[in-house]
Scaffold this active site. Sequence first.
Site, PDB file in Angstrom:
ATOM      1  N   ASP A 127       0.704  14.346  46.472  1.00 39.45           N
ATOM      2  CA  ASP A 127       1.302  15.483  45.807  1.00 39.45           C
ATOM      3  C   ASP A 127       2.121  15.507  45.668  1.00 39.45           C
ATOM      4  O   ASP A 127       2.355  16.050  46.624  1.00 39.45           O
ATOM      5  CB  ASP A 127       0.042  16.920  46.112  1.00 39.45           C
TER       6      ASP A 127
ATOM      7  N   ASN B 163       7.573  10.018  38.004  1.00 42.07           N
ATOM      8  CA  ASN B 163       5.958   9.698  36.497  1.00 42.07           C
ATOM      9  C   ASN B 163       5.565  11.089  36.435  1.00 42.07           C
ATOM     10  O   ASN B 163       5.060  11.400  35.374  1.00 42.07           O
ATOM     11  CB  ASN B 163       5.059   8.699  36.264  1.00 42.07           C
TER      12      ASN B 163
ATOM     13  N   LYS C  22      12.610  19.214  32.054  1.00 41.18           N
ATOM     14  CA  LYS C  22      13.794  18.122  31.438  1.00 41.18           C
ATOM     15  C   LYS C  22      15.025  17.673  32.015  1.00 41.18           C
ATOM     16  O   LYS C  22      15.270  16.563  32.238  1.00 41.18           O
ATOM     17  CB  LYS C  22      12.910  17.557  30.302  1.00 41.18           C
TER      18      LYS C  22
ATOM     19  N   THR D  34      -1.283  11.264  25.437  1.00 43.13           N
ATOM     20  CA  THR D  34      -1.573  11.659  26.556  1.00 43.13           C
ATOM     21  C   THR D  34      -2.945  12.530  26.329  1.00 43.13           C
ATOM     22  O   THR D  34      -2.420  13.485  26.164  1.00 43.13           O
ATOM     23  CB  THR D  34      -0.818  10.597  27.617  1.00 43.13           C
TER      24      THR D  34
ATOM     25  N   TYR E  71       8.701  23.253  30.036  1.00 45.26           N
ATOM     26  CA  TYR E  71       8.193  21.791  29.787  1.00 45.26           C
ATOM     27  C   TYR E  71      10.114  21.150  29.409  1.00 45.26           C
ATOM     28  O   TYR E  71      10.724  20.581  30.261  1.00 45.26           O
ATOM     29  CB  TYR E  71       7.608  21.495  29.448  1.00 45.26           C
TER      30      TYR E  71
HETATM   31  N1  LIG Z   1       2.847  12.099  26.676  1.00 42.81           N
HETATM   32  C1  LIG Z   1       4.420  11.827  25.983  1.00 42.81           C
HETATM   33  O1  LIG Z   1       4.741  12.133  25.207  1.00 42.81           O
HETATM   34  C2  LIG Z   1       5.911  12.195  27.002  1.00 42.81           C
HETATM   35  C3  LIG Z   1       6.912  12.187  26.630  1.00 42.81           C
HETATM   36  C4  LIG Z   1       7.897  12.537  26.933  1.00 42.81           C
HETATM   37  C5  LIG Z   1       8.105  12.117  28.765  1.00 42.81           C
HETATM   38  N2  LIG Z   1       6.699  12.032  29.100  1.00 42.81           N
HETATM   39  C6  LIG Z   1       6.517  12.102  30.031  1.00 42.81           C
HETATM   40  O2  LIG Z   1       5.349  11.097  31.076  1.00 42.81           O
HETATM   41  C7  LIG Z   1       5.316  11.522  32.030  1.00 42.81           C
HETATM   42  C8  LIG Z   1       3.626  11.134  32.136  1.00 42.81           C
HETATM   43  O3  LIG Z   1       2.949  12.104  30.919  1.00 42.81           O
HETATM   44  P1  LIG Z   1       1.844  11.327  30.523  1.00 42.81           P
HETATM   45  O4  LIG Z   1       1.602  11.940  28.966  1.00 42.81           O
HETATM   46  O5  LIG Z   1       1.232  10.183  31.329  1.00 42.81           O
HETATM   47  O6  LIG Z   1       0.206  12.785  31.150  1.00 42.81           O
HETATM   48  P2  LIG Z   1      -0.429  12.845  32.166  1.00 42.81           P
HETATM   49  O7  LIG Z   1      -1.746  11.242  31.625  1.00 42.81           O
HETATM   50  O8  LIG Z   1      -1.520  14.353  32.250  1.00 42.81           O
HETATM   51  O9  LIG Z   1      -0.414  12.579  33.199  1.00 42.81           O
HETATM   52  C9  LIG Z   1       0.062  12.696  33.740  1.00 42.81           C
HETATM   53  C10 LIG Z   1       0.238  12.419  35.800  1.00 42.81           C
HETATM   54  O10 LIG Z   1       0.988  13.234  36.387  1.00 42.81           O
HETATM   55  C11 LIG Z   1      -0.493  13.794  37.610  1.00 42.81           C
HETATM   56  N3  LIG Z   1       0.266  15.145  38.113  1.00 42.81           N
HETATM   57  C12 LIG Z   1       0.290  16.048  38.216  1.00 42.81           C
HETATM   58  N4  LIG Z   1       0.865  16.625  38.758  1.00 42.81           N
HETATM   59  C13 LIG Z   1       0.953  16.269  40.300  1.00 42.81           C
HETATM   60  C14 LIG Z   1       1.115  16.255  41.561  1.00 42.81           C
HETATM   61  N5  LIG Z   1       1.048  17.789  41.283  1.00 42.81           N
HETATM   62  N6  LIG Z   1       1.234  15.260  42.184  1.00 42.81           N
HETATM   63  C15 LIG Z   1       1.201  14.436  41.066  1.00 42.81           C
HETATM   64  N7  LIG Z   1       1.107  13.413  40.627  1.00 42.81           N
HETATM   65  C16 LIG Z   1       0.781  14.657  39.292  1.00 42.81           C
HETATM   66  C17 LIG Z   1      -1.205  13.458  37.090  1.00 42.81           C
HETATM   67  O11 LIG Z   1      -2.197  14.045  37.917  1.00 42.81           O
HETATM   68  P3  LIG Z   1      -3.812  14.122  37.644  1.00 42.81           P
HETATM   69  O12 LIG Z   1      -4.758  13.100  36.654  1.00 42.81           O
HETATM   70  O13 LIG Z   1      -4.013  14.138  39.037  1.00 42.81           O
HETATM   71  O14 LIG Z   1      -3.539  15.757  36.640  1.00 42.81           O
HETATM   72  C18 LIG Z   1      -1.458  12.386  35.974  1.00 42.81           C
HETATM   73  O15 LIG Z   1      -1.728  10.904  36.555  1.00 42.81           O
HETATM   74  C19 LIG Z   1       5.242  13.186  32.596  1.00 42.81           C
HETATM   75  O16 LIG Z   1       6.275  13.329  33.353  1.00 42.81           O
HETATM   76  C20 LIG Z   1       6.065  13.327  31.599  1.00 42.81           C
HETATM   77  O17 LIG Z   1       6.386  15.145  30.846  1.00 42.81           O
HETATM   78  C21 LIG Z   1       5.836  12.367  28.448  1.00 42.81           C
END
Ligand SMILES: NC(=O)c1ccc[n+]([C@@H]2O[C@H](COP(=O)([O-])OP(=O)(O)OC[C@H]3O[C@@H](n4cnc5c(N)ncnc54)[C@H](OP(=O)(O)O)[C@@H]3O)[C@@H](O)[C@H]2O)c1
Length: 251
Positions: free
Chosen positions: A61, A88, A171, A202, A167
């Site tokens: 975490d 990530n 970033k 996601t 958010y």
């Molecule tokens: N999706 C997009 O369009 C997009 C665009 C730009 C950037 N991003 C970035 O990409 C990254 C991944 O996001 P995603 O879209 O794949 O979202 P996601 O499917 O919601 O995955 C987020 C991940 O982060 C974990 N997490 C959250 N808080 C945490 C903590 N305190 N300690 C450890 N793990 C934690 C979550 O775990 P749990 O399952 O336990 O909640 C999950 O595994 C993020 O940094 C996000 O800001 C995403």
Amino acid sequence: MTTNMIALVTGANKGIGFATAAQLGARGMTVLVGARDAARGRAAEAALRDGGADARFVPLDVTDAGSVATAAKLVEEEYGHLDVLVNNAGIVLGDGERALPSETTVATLRRVFETNVFGVVAVTNALLPLLRRAPAARIVNVSSEVGSIATISDPDSFIWSLTSVPYPSSKAALNMVTAMYAKELRDTPIKVNAANPGYCATDLNGRSGFRSPAQGAEVSVHLATLPPDGPTGTLWGHLADGGGGYGVLPW
Ligand SMILES: NC(=O)c1ccc[n+]([C@@H]2O[C@H](COP(=O)([O-])OP(=O)(O)OC[C@H]3O[C@@H](n4cnc5c(N)ncnc54)[C@H](OP(=O)(O)O)[C@@H]3O)[C@@H](O)[C@H]2O)c1
């Protein structure tokens, strides 16, 4: 790519992080699956192993100092070094119906920064001694185009309509964190870059993104496997200007 490379991906139990772990595993790296929930972490480990990756769940975490220290100790004792760190894990939260700056609470801002910014610094500092032991480590901070002040302030940009503070500002801060680590480490083989995965479907956005998690992961994997003459201290990834290509984004 040689084997015996060790990669740690935070928030690797789903979404872009899971896809990143799968792709790094497919390149022969041992992937450490950072996850804050043991059941979700073990399920991801099993799925990655079923896919042929040498994957191992690591409880992590990023907002919990004890958890970060324990994870770093595990990596040190079991592997002695770390080649790739992909920061990530990330969350999105907002306040109010329209998520205006004037509706933002400090509590929400603090929660988002705890994960998206402070967590990255905590994890990076805990693992930096092990990254320095690798021949040429790579640090990837998964950021976003919404952290680009230049882009979000441009009335012609596709993200101009976004209003929320927590958010995007987290970033933007992560981008600065990236630039500063790259500056500190500029005389080492370590490269530090911020990734823009693009808008991916996601749980973070109710699966509304137009790119797949695997496509988003390709950005992190590119930066995690940069050659010695690759860049450091950049925000690199998906360019949303129509062509669907990749490149350096403005800060
Ligand atoms: N999706 C997009 O369009 C997009 C665009 C730009 C950037 N991003 C970035 O990409 C990254 C991944 O996001 P995603 O879209 O794949 O979202 P996601 O499917 O919601 O995955 C987020 C991940 O982060 C974990 N997490 C959250 N808080 C945490 C903590 N305190 N300690 C450890 N793990 C934690 C979550 O775990 P749990 O399952 O336990 O909640 C999950 O595994 C993020 O940094 C996000 O800001 C995403």
